[in-house]
Motif scaffolding. Structure first.
Motif, PDB file in Angstrom:
ATOM      1  N   ALA A 117       0.819  -1.207   0.000  1.00  0.00           N
ATOM      2  CA  ALA A 117       0.000   0.000   0.000  1.00  0.00           C
ATOM      3  C   ALA A 117       0.858   1.263   0.000  1.00  0.00           C
ATOM      4  CB  ALA A 117      -0.930   0.004   1.211  1.00  0.00           C
ATOM      5  N   PHE A 118       1.995   1.212   0.707  1.00  0.00           N
ATOM      6  CA  PHE A 118       2.873   2.382   0.811  1.00  0.00           C
ATOM      7  C   PHE A 118       4.278   1.969   0.384  1.00  0.00           C
ATOM      8  CE2 PHE A 118      -0.530   2.754   3.975  1.00  0.00           C
ATOM      9  CZ  PHE A 118      -1.116   3.952   3.563  1.00  0.00           C
ATOM     10  N   GLN A 119       4.356   1.588  -0.872  1.00  0.00           N
ATOM     11  CA  GLN A 119       5.586   1.013  -1.422  1.00  0.00           C
ATOM     12  C   GLN A 119       6.757   1.987  -1.318  1.00  0.00           C
ATOM     13  OE1 GLN A 119       4.948  -0.405  -5.398  1.00  0.00           O
ATOM     14  NE2 GLN A 119       6.574  -1.923  -5.261  1.00  0.00           N
ATOM     15  N   ASN A 120       7.888   1.442  -0.848  1.00  0.00           N
ATOM     16  CA  ASN A 120       9.138   2.209  -0.725  1.00  0.00           C
ATOM     17  C   ASN A 120       9.043   3.375   0.264  1.00  0.00           C
ATOM     18  OD1 ASN A 120      10.369   0.589  -2.761  1.00  0.00           O
ATOM     19  ND2 ASN A 120       9.400   1.867  -4.338  1.00  0.00           N
ATOM     20  N   CYS A 121       8.068   3.302   1.180  1.00  0.00           N
ATOM     21  CA  CYS A 121       7.923   4.376   2.170  1.00  0.00           C
ATOM     22  C   CYS A 121       8.512   4.007   3.529  1.00  0.00           C
ATOM     23  CB  CYS A 121       6.441   4.741   2.335  1.00  0.00           C
ATOM     24  SG  CYS A 121       5.746   5.557   0.870  1.00  0.00           S
ATOM     25  N   ASN A 122       8.956   2.762   3.675  1.00  0.00           N
ATOM     26  CA  ASN A 122       9.611   2.305   4.912  1.00  0.00           C
ATOM     27  C   ASN A 122       8.753   2.538   6.152  1.00  0.00           C
ATOM     28  OD1 ASN A 122      12.030   1.482   3.583  1.00  0.00           O
ATOM     29  ND2 ASN A 122      12.679   3.624   3.501  1.00  0.00           N
ATOM     30  N   LEU A 123       7.462   2.242   6.043  1.00  0.00           N
ATOM     31  CA  LEU A 123       6.587   2.369   7.200  1.00  0.00           C
ATOM     32  C   LEU A 123       6.835   1.228   8.179  1.00  0.00           C
ATOM     33  CD1 LEU A 123       3.119   3.412   5.728  1.00  0.00           C
ATOM     34  CD2 LEU A 123       4.696   4.797   7.058  1.00  0.00           C
ATOM     35  N   THR A 124       6.834   1.536   9.445  1.00  0.00           N
ATOM     36  CA  THR A 124       7.055   0.532  10.487  1.00  0.00           C
ATOM     37  C   THR A 124       5.711   0.026  11.014  1.00  0.00           C
ATOM     38  OG1 THR A 124       9.103   1.605  11.167  1.00  0.00           O
ATOM     39  CG2 THR A 124       8.090   0.082  12.747  1.00  0.00           C
ATOM     40  N   VAL A 125       5.583  -1.289  11.108  1.00  0.00           N
ATOM     41  CA  VAL A 125       4.396  -1.882  11.719  1.00  0.00           C
ATOM     42  C   VAL A 125       4.526  -1.774  13.230  1.00  0.00           C
ATOM     43  CG1 VAL A 125       3.094  -4.005  12.067  1.00  0.00           C
ATOM     44  CG2 VAL A 125       3.985  -3.454   9.792  1.00  0.00           C
ATOM     45  N   GLN A 126       3.586  -1.111  13.858  1.00  0.00           N
ATOM     46  CA  GLN A 126       3.606  -0.930  15.311  1.00  0.00           C
ATOM     47  C   GLN A 126       2.988  -2.147  16.000  1.00  0.00           C
ATOM     48  OE1 GLN A 126       5.105   1.853  16.581  1.00  0.00           O
ATOM     49  NE2 GLN A 126       5.495   2.470  14.463  1.00  0.00           N
ATOM     50  N   HIS A 127       3.436  -2.431  17.211  1.00  0.00           N
ATOM     51  CA  HIS A 127       2.882  -3.553  17.972  1.00  0.00           C
ATOM     52  C   HIS A 127       3.164  -3.350  19.459  1.00  0.00           C
ATOM     53  CE1 HIS A 127       6.959  -5.171  18.457  1.00  0.00           C
ATOM     54  NE2 HIS A 127       7.135  -4.953  17.171  1.00  0.00           N
ATOM     55  N   TYR A 128       2.528  -4.166  20.263  1.00  0.00           N
ATOM     56  CA  TYR A 128       2.696  -4.135  21.719  1.00  0.00           C
ATOM     57  C   TYR A 128       4.156  -4.404  22.066  1.00  0.00           C
ATOM     58  CZ  TYR A 128       1.451  -5.171  26.631  1.00  0.00           C
ATOM     59  OH  TYR A 128       1.329  -5.170  27.999  1.00  0.00           O
ATOM     60  N   GLU A 129       4.643  -3.751  23.093  1.00  0.00           N
ATOM     61  CA  GLU A 129       6.073  -3.816  23.419  1.00  0.00           C
ATOM     62  C   GLU A 129       6.560  -5.231  23.710  1.00  0.00           C
ATOM     63  OE1 GLU A 129       6.613  -1.285  26.770  1.00  0.00           O
ATOM     64  OE2 GLU A 129       5.082  -2.272  27.983  1.00  0.00           O
ATOM     65  N   ASN A 130       5.745  -6.042  24.369  1.00  0.00           N
ATOM     66  CA  ASN A 130       6.140  -7.418  24.667  1.00  0.00           C
ATOM     67  C   ASN A 130       5.561  -8.338  23.609  1.00  0.00           C
ATOM     68  OD1 ASN A 130       6.797  -9.915  25.659  1.00  0.00           O
ATOM     69  ND2 ASN A 130       5.871  -9.612  27.683  1.00  0.00           N
ATOM     70  N   ILE A 131       6.379  -8.696  22.648  1.00  0.00           N
ATOM     71  CA  ILE A 131       5.899  -9.479  21.512  1.00  0.00           C
ATOM     72  C   ILE A 131       5.643 -10.938  21.880  1.00  0.00           C
ATOM     73  CG2 ILE A 131       8.075 -10.301  20.535  1.00  0.00           C
ATOM     74  CD1 ILE A 131       7.027  -9.234  17.811  1.00  0.00           C
ATOM     75  N   GLU A 132       6.018 -11.324  23.079  1.00  0.00           N
ATOM     76  CA  GLU A 132       5.848 -12.717  23.508  1.00  0.00           C
ATOM     77  C   GLU A 132       4.444 -12.990  24.048  1.00  0.00           C
ATOM     78  OE1 GLU A 132       8.154 -14.970  22.922  1.00  0.00           O
ATOM     79  OE2 GLU A 132       9.407 -13.381  22.051  1.00  0.00           O
ATOM     80  N   VAL A 133       3.657 -11.946  24.260  1.00  0.00           N
ATOM     81  CA  VAL A 133       2.311 -12.137  24.807  1.00  0.00           C
ATOM     82  C   VAL A 133       1.279 -11.552  23.856  1.00  0.00           C
ATOM     83  CG1 VAL A 133       3.169 -12.061  27.182  1.00  0.00           C
ATOM     84  CG2 VAL A 133       2.322  -9.959  26.101  1.00  0.00           C
ATOM     85  N   PHE A 134       0.046 -11.997  24.006  1.00  0.00           N
ATOM     86  CA  PHE A 134      -1.060 -11.487  23.211  1.00  0.00           C
ATOM     87  C   PHE A 134      -1.330 -10.043  23.617  1.00  0.00           C
ATOM     88  CE2 PHE A 134      -4.366 -13.777  20.648  1.00  0.00           C
ATOM     89  CZ  PHE A 134      -5.112 -12.674  20.260  1.00  0.00           C
ATOM     90  N   ASP A 135      -1.360  -9.147  22.642  1.00  0.00           N
ATOM     91  CA  ASP A 135      -1.610  -7.733  22.906  1.00  0.00           C
ATOM     92  C   ASP A 135      -2.951  -7.568  23.621  1.00  0.00           C
ATOM     93  OD1 ASP A 135      -2.224  -4.989  22.765  1.00  0.00           O
ATOM     94  OD2 ASP A 135      -1.275  -4.757  20.810  1.00  0.00           O
ATOM     95  N   PRO A 136      -2.987  -6.933  24.797  1.00  0.00           N
ATOM     96  CA  PRO A 136      -4.249  -6.740  25.522  1.00  0.00           C
ATOM     97  C   PRO A 136      -5.328  -6.024  24.700  1.00  0.00           C
ATOM     98  CG  PRO A 136      -2.393  -6.183  26.927  1.00  0.00           C
ATOM     99  CD  PRO A 136      -1.833  -6.396  25.554  1.00  0.00           C
ATOM    100  N   LEU A 137      -4.905  -5.221  23.735  1.00  0.00           N
ATOM    101  CA  LEU A 137      -5.858  -4.506  22.892  1.00  0.00           C
ATOM    102  C   LEU A 137      -6.697  -5.480  22.063  1.00  0.00           C
ATOM    103  CD1 LEU A 137      -6.519  -1.483  22.242  1.00  0.00           C
ATOM    104  CD2 LEU A 137      -5.066  -1.750  20.214  1.00  0.00           C
TER     105      LEU A 137
END
Length: 395
Positions: A117-137
């Motif tokens: 969708a945003f080719q060559n724009c180097n967008l970062t996928v955001q996520h919960y800080e602790n990637i080892e657990v299911f995001d509470p959201l």
């Protein structure tokens, strides 16, 4: 009677007030399910003595085809946004948010979408800080753990179980599996799915669940559906035993009821989806970012849709109630008279997934306009933004 007349007059006025050719797209928020993945369980062998197909990734991981299909969807959304002069070139950091649950399949889906969708724009996928657990959201659990509330949820789930009739679907599935020759029949005497009862499982910190034939059948049918989407030879999709759309529609009722009983709950859904819906309304109130993609699971799609109180809808040309790669697209539009909401369920059909079709503006995915109770839509699918924001009970 008077109330009906007033509602009708309001709707007519709204239809006249909106000239869709003058509308400007101001904000988009998409809630998405991840794309094609491997089956969630690695224990399918106990349910049939037949040879199960092999997958090239661990259980519950996005497949290469799933990433490719999500890329197509990302490109399609980008074409649509471009046609509306929504974002020019690469967006600023505060204009776009792509946020995913911490599961590998959701993170990889978000990445595939962003890269297309945003080719060559180097967008970062955001996520919960602790990637080892299911995001509470995204975690679809009951947050109100009082016994009184859990009893209300349990009662509704039990009522749904009593109303459920999957006998024909279970018989068909048992025949496909040849269940009587399976290990689970020989060792645990589970030889006919329709003869066993389900039990509600409500544990603090865990998803509402059902133990028994419904859970077993859901896992099996899900594996069939994923192998169909993956494009495996028909001889490897349920061993070639599913030959008609009637069979698909019949056994997929098991997955639909599993979702219905666990997450399509009158009070439970509002509680389960509370963190995610509040997060979405916060974005709507801020008016920023301009574009948001939230990547979760079918449980999120189900509970959020119920929490928002959308009117019943049907998604043609799909087996699943909340299709793989499907997206609920919230759109904020404006003209000189005001601001409006339009919501569409945008999703690939089973054939588009099976064939690996590229979706474009000329060959689009399916789109179904959704309507919220309390925010009546015009003939073209728009309702007043102020009416929509009044539905926010999470502030």
């Amino acid at each position: 009677m008077a109330g009906n007349i007033i509602a009708l007059l309001c709707l007519v006025a709204l239809c006249k007030a909106i000239d869709i050719d003058t509308l400007k797209l101001e904000q988009v928020l998409i809630l998405s399910r991840h794309n094609v993945r491997t089956p969630l369980t690695a224990k399918l062998e106990s349910y049939s003595s037949k040879v199960w197909p092999k997958w090239n990734a661990s259980a519950g991981f996005l497949t290469e085809k799933g990433a490719r299909l999500e890329g197509y969807m990302g490109k399609y959304i980008a074409e649509w946004l471009d046609s509306e002069d929504f974002i020019e070139g690469c967006p600023n950091e505060d204009e776009v948010l792509i946020y995913a649950n911490t599961k590998r399949r959701t993170l990889d889906t978000a990445k595939a979408f962003a890269e297309s969708a945003f080719q060559n724009c180097n967008l970062t996928v955001q996520h919960y800080e602790n990637i080892e657990v299911f995001d509470p959201l995204f975690l679809p659990i009951l947050h109100n753990t009082t016994e009184a509330f859990k009893n209300q949820v349990r009662e509704e789930m039990e009522n749904k179980l009593r109303e459920m009739n999957l006998t024909e679907a279970y018989i068909e599935l048992s025949k496909i599996l040849n269940l009587r020759t399976s290990d689970i029949c020989k060792k645990l005497y589970l030889c006919e799915l329709h003869l066993r009862r389900d039990e509600i499982v409500l544990e603090d910190g865990e998803e509402p669940n059902v133990s028994g034939p419904l859970d077993i059948g859901n896992s099996i049918v899900d594996s069939f559906i994923m192998s169909y989407y993956e494009g495996m030879p028909t001889s490897e999709v349920a061993w070639g035993e599913i030959e008609t759309d009637h069979q698909w529609n019949l056994i997929s009722q098991i997955c639909k009821e599993n979702q219905n009983i666990r997450f399509n709950l009158t009070k439970g859904a509002k509680d389960i989806a509370r963190p995610l819906v509040k997060y979405m309304f916060d974005i709507f109130k801020e008016g920023n970012p301009k574009f948001t993609l939230l990547v979760g699971h079918d449980s999120n799609m189900n509970s959020v849709i119920r929490a928002f109180d959308f009117k019943p809808f049907v998604l043609p040309e799909q087996f699943e109630p909340f299709p793989i790669g499907g997206k609920v697209v919230f759109q904020k539009w404006s003209d000189i008279s005001g601001q409006y909401l339009k919501v569409e369920y945008v999703y690939p059909t089973t054939k588009q997934l099976r064939n690996g079709d590229r979706v474009t503006l000329l060959q689009p995915p399916k789109k179904v306009v959704l309507e919220l109770n309390g925010c009546e839509i015009s003939q073209s699918g728009y309702c007043p933004w102020t009416d929509f924001m009044k539905l926010n009970v999470y502030s």
